[in-house]
Design a protein around this motif. Structure first.
Motif, PDB file in Angstrom:
ATOM      1  N   UNK A  87       0.989  -0.881  -0.085  1.00  0.00           N
ATOM      2  CA  UNK A  87       0.052  -0.032  -0.029  1.00  0.00           C
ATOM      3  C   UNK A  87       1.206   1.676  -0.386  1.00  0.00           C
ATOM      4  N   UNK A  88       2.229   1.371   0.702  1.00  0.00           N
ATOM      5  CA  UNK A  88       2.553   2.795   1.139  1.00  0.00           C
ATOM      6  C   UNK A  88       3.629   2.557  -0.225  1.00  0.00           C
ATOM      7  N   UNK A  89       3.972   1.758  -1.196  1.00  0.00           N
ATOM      8  CA  UNK A  89       4.353   1.583  -2.482  1.00  0.00           C
ATOM      9  C   UNK A  89       3.453   2.174  -3.341  1.00  0.00           C
ATOM     10  N   UNK A  90       2.406   1.610  -3.463  1.00  0.00           N
ATOM     11  CA  UNK A  90       1.148   2.031  -4.272  1.00  0.00           C
ATOM     12  C   UNK A  90       0.836   2.826  -4.774  1.00  0.00           C
ATOM     13  N   UNK A  91       1.120   3.983  -3.606  1.00  0.00           N
ATOM     14  CA  UNK A  91       0.785   5.523  -2.622  1.00  0.00           C
ATOM     15  C   UNK A  91       1.105   6.514  -3.647  1.00  0.00           C
ATOM     16  N   UNK A  92       0.285   6.714  -5.022  1.00  0.00           N
ATOM     17  CA  UNK A  92       0.764   7.461  -5.895  1.00  0.00           C
ATOM     18  C   UNK A  92       0.734   8.601  -5.412  1.00  0.00           C
ATOM     19  N   UNK A  93       0.133   9.356  -3.674  1.00  0.00           N
ATOM     20  CA  UNK A  93       0.701  10.862  -3.918  1.00  0.00           C
ATOM     21  C   UNK A  93       1.988  10.874  -2.577  1.00  0.00           C
ATOM     22  N   UNK A  95       6.030  10.837  -3.077  1.00  0.00           N
ATOM     23  CA  UNK A  95       7.147   9.875  -3.925  1.00  0.00           C
ATOM     24  C   UNK A  95       7.716   9.796  -2.816  1.00  0.00           C
ATOM     25  N   UNK A  96       9.116   8.856  -4.162  1.00  0.00           N
ATOM     26  CA  UNK A  96       9.485   7.566  -3.983  1.00  0.00           C
ATOM     27  C   UNK A  96      10.845   7.927  -2.069  1.00  0.00           C
ATOM     28  N   UNK A  97      11.201   9.646  -1.619  1.00  0.00           N
ATOM     29  CA  UNK A  97      11.980   9.393  -0.833  1.00  0.00           C
ATOM     30  C   UNK A  97      10.509   9.553   0.151  1.00  0.00           C
ATOM     31  N   UNK A  98       9.518   9.976   0.498  1.00  0.00           N
ATOM     32  CA  UNK A  98       8.608   9.805   1.847  1.00  0.00           C
ATOM     33  C   UNK A  98       8.260   8.427   1.753  1.00  0.00           C
ATOM     34  N   UNK A  99       7.662   7.046   0.627  1.00  0.00           N
ATOM     35  CA  UNK A  99       7.561   5.848   0.397  1.00  0.00           C
ATOM     36  C   UNK A  99       9.157   5.921   1.220  1.00  0.00           C
ATOM     37  N   UNK A 100       9.935   5.957   1.319  1.00  0.00           N
ATOM     38  CA  UNK A 100      11.395   5.147   1.456  1.00  0.00           C
ATOM     39  C   UNK A 100      11.250   5.524   3.388  1.00  0.00           C
ATOM     40  N   UNK A 101      10.689   6.861   3.838  1.00  0.00           N
ATOM     41  CA  UNK A 101      10.991   7.049   5.047  1.00  0.00           C
ATOM     42  C   UNK A 101      10.201   6.577   5.996  1.00  0.00           C
TER      43      UNK A 101
END
Length: 136
Positions: A87-93, A95-101
């Protein structure tokens, strides 16, 4: 890894197929597998690979993780982690940095609660990594 629960998987697949109002042939075509092979899976005679289960899940419009749990490939307690990460990785809202954090924070909390990256909870065969969690 748990042993494959092929019989339970077959009944579950049949139930999902009927709920989706698909014939065996329709599901086989949608999943890209042969009709006889899918029939054998439903009857508990064949052990499908994770890739085949993923194709079937996509055709049924259910999560592949659900089928992995049914087949005994994925432990039930691991399912939540896999789905949360997805779910986190698929969230289009985000950016990649936010997903990794977010993933780092999530893993830090899991470790703090006694779950390792590939382990169960401490005391259930897993090892506790609570002392090594990086909360930065």
């Amino acid at each position: 890894m748990a042993s494959l629960n092929v019989g339970g998987l077959g009944g579950y697949l049949r139930e999902q197929r009927r709920t989706a109002q698909l014939s065996l042939r329709q599901l086989a075509d949608a999943a890209g597998v042969s009709n006889p092979y899918l029939s054998q899976i439903e009857r508990g005679l064949r052990k499908p690979s994770a890739e085949i289960l993923q194709q079937i899940a996509k055709a049924l419009r259910i999560s592949a993780e659900t089928l992995y749990v049914q087949a005994g490939i994925l432990d039930e307690r691991d399912r939540g982690e896999v789905e949360t990460r997805g779910v986190i990785l698929a969230d289009p809202t985000l950016d990649e940095r936010q997903k990794q954090v977010l993933l780092q924070i999530y893993e830090s909390f899991r470790k703090g609660n006694g779950y390792g990256a590939d382990d169960g909870p401490a005391g259930e065969g897993g090892t506790s990594s609570a002392g090594t969690a990086d909360a930065s």
